[in-house]
Design a protein around this motif. Structure first.
Motif, PDB file in Angstrom:
ATOM      1  N   VAL A  33     -52.674  40.548 -11.010  1.00 32.94           N
ATOM      2  CA  VAL A  33     -53.280  39.223 -10.836  1.00 32.94           C
ATOM      3  C   VAL A  33     -53.548  38.949  -9.356  1.00 32.94           C
ATOM      4  N   GLN A  34     -52.608  39.353  -8.497  1.00 35.38           N
ATOM      5  CA  GLN A  34     -52.789  39.153  -7.059  1.00 35.38           C
ATOM      6  C   GLN A  34     -54.019  39.915  -6.564  1.00 35.38           C
ATOM      7  N   ASN A  35     -54.185  41.142  -7.029  1.00 40.09           N
ATOM      8  CA  ASN A  35     -55.367  41.925  -6.640  1.00 40.09           C
ATOM      9  C   ASN A  35     -56.649  41.259  -7.128  1.00 40.09           C
ATOM     10  N   GLN A  36     -56.607  40.761  -8.372  1.00 42.73           N
ATOM     11  CA  GLN A  36     -57.786  40.079  -8.909  1.00 42.73           C
ATOM     12  C   GLN A  36     -58.077  38.814  -8.114  1.00 42.73           C
ATOM     13  N   LEU A  37     -57.023  38.086  -7.740  1.00 42.06           N
ATOM     14  CA  LEU A  37     -57.218  36.869  -6.945  1.00 42.06           C
ATOM     15  C   LEU A  37     -57.785  37.189  -5.570  1.00 42.06           C
ATOM     16  N   GLN A  38     -57.371  38.320  -4.998  1.00 44.57           N
ATOM     17  CA  GLN A  38     -57.926  38.716  -3.707  1.00 44.57           C
ATOM     18  C   GLN A  38     -59.410  39.041  -3.847  1.00 44.57           C
ATOM     19  N   VAL A  39     -59.783  39.698  -4.945  1.00 43.49           N
ATOM     20  CA  VAL A  39     -61.195  39.998  -5.193  1.00 43.49           C
ATOM     21  C   VAL A  39     -61.974  38.692  -5.354  1.00 43.49           C
ATOM     22  N   VAL A  40     -61.409  37.765  -6.121  1.00 43.12           N
ATOM     23  CA  VAL A  40     -62.066  36.464  -6.336  1.00 43.12           C
ATOM     24  C   VAL A  40     -62.181  35.712  -5.004  1.00 43.12           C
ATOM     25  N   ALA A  41     -61.115  35.740  -4.204  1.00 43.98           N
ATOM     26  CA  ALA A  41     -61.139  35.049  -2.911  1.00 43.98           C
ATOM     27  C   ALA A  41     -62.209  35.646  -2.002  1.00 43.98           C
ATOM     28  N   THR A  42     -62.326  36.967  -2.002  1.00 41.96           N
ATOM     29  CA  THR A  42     -63.352  37.627  -1.195  1.00 41.96           C
ATOM     30  C   THR A  42     -64.741  37.227  -1.686  1.00 41.96           C
ATOM     31  N   HIS A  43     -64.921  37.252  -3.004  1.00 42.08           N
ATOM     32  CA  HIS A  43     -66.208  36.859  -3.584  1.00 42.08           C
ATOM     33  C   HIS A  43     -66.515  35.393  -3.259  1.00 42.08           C
TER      34      HIS A  43
END
Length: 155
Positions: free
Chosen positions: A71-81
């Motif tokens: 989830v943290q990795n996905q949130l980092q991807v979302v934050a970058t996007h």
């Protein structure tokens, strides 16, 4: 001999009583040991159950940590996007301001030109009216000249 038997008989009774006392103490000690062994077994079982529960909880925590990592990795991807999207939105807002300013300038120009066109049409109507008046005046003057000129009347 009777003395010996009596003397030793008393000693035997004393020993027998002592042995009975020791036997009672021994039996009490055995019962206490058995009771303590039972308690130890219960506590060992409780400890084993606690250990199993702790192992299950540890496995659950490890699974949760793995899920949280995903989830943290996905949130980092979302934050970058989201960061890229915010930058793009900011760029579009800036372009929109420029276009809006340009659009406003063109709108002002079109209103000014429309006003100039309306003024030119008004001037054209005035000129046409003056021309029409001049043409009528010319016709009236020609008609008057013709009516005043006797050679034309006879001729």
């Amino acid at each position: 001999m009777f003395n010996f038997t009596k003397k030793h008989g008393n000693a035997l009774v004393d020993m027998n009583e002592q042995a009975a006392g020791v036997s009672e103490k021994y039996n009490a000690a055995i019962k206490k040991i058995e009771r303590l062994e039972g308690e130890l077994n219960q506590k060992t079982q409780a400890l084993n159950q606690s250990f199993k529960a702790q192992a299950i909880m540890s496995e659950g925590i490890n699974n949760s940590l793995a899920s949280l990592f995903i989830v943290q990795n996905q949130l980092q991807v979302v934050a970058t996007h989201l960061d890229h999207s915010n930058k793009r939105i900011f760029e579009l807002i800036q372009k929109n301001k420029v276009l809006e300013s340009s659009g406003n300038e063109w709108f002002r120009r079109s209103i000014k030109l429309e006003f100039e066109v309306l003024m030119a049409k008004d001037e054209l109507k005035k000129i046409e009216n003056e021309r029409d008046s001049a043409v009528k005046m010319c016709e009236l003057l020609r008609a008057e000249l013709m009516s005043n000129n006797p050679s034309r009347k006879q001729g």
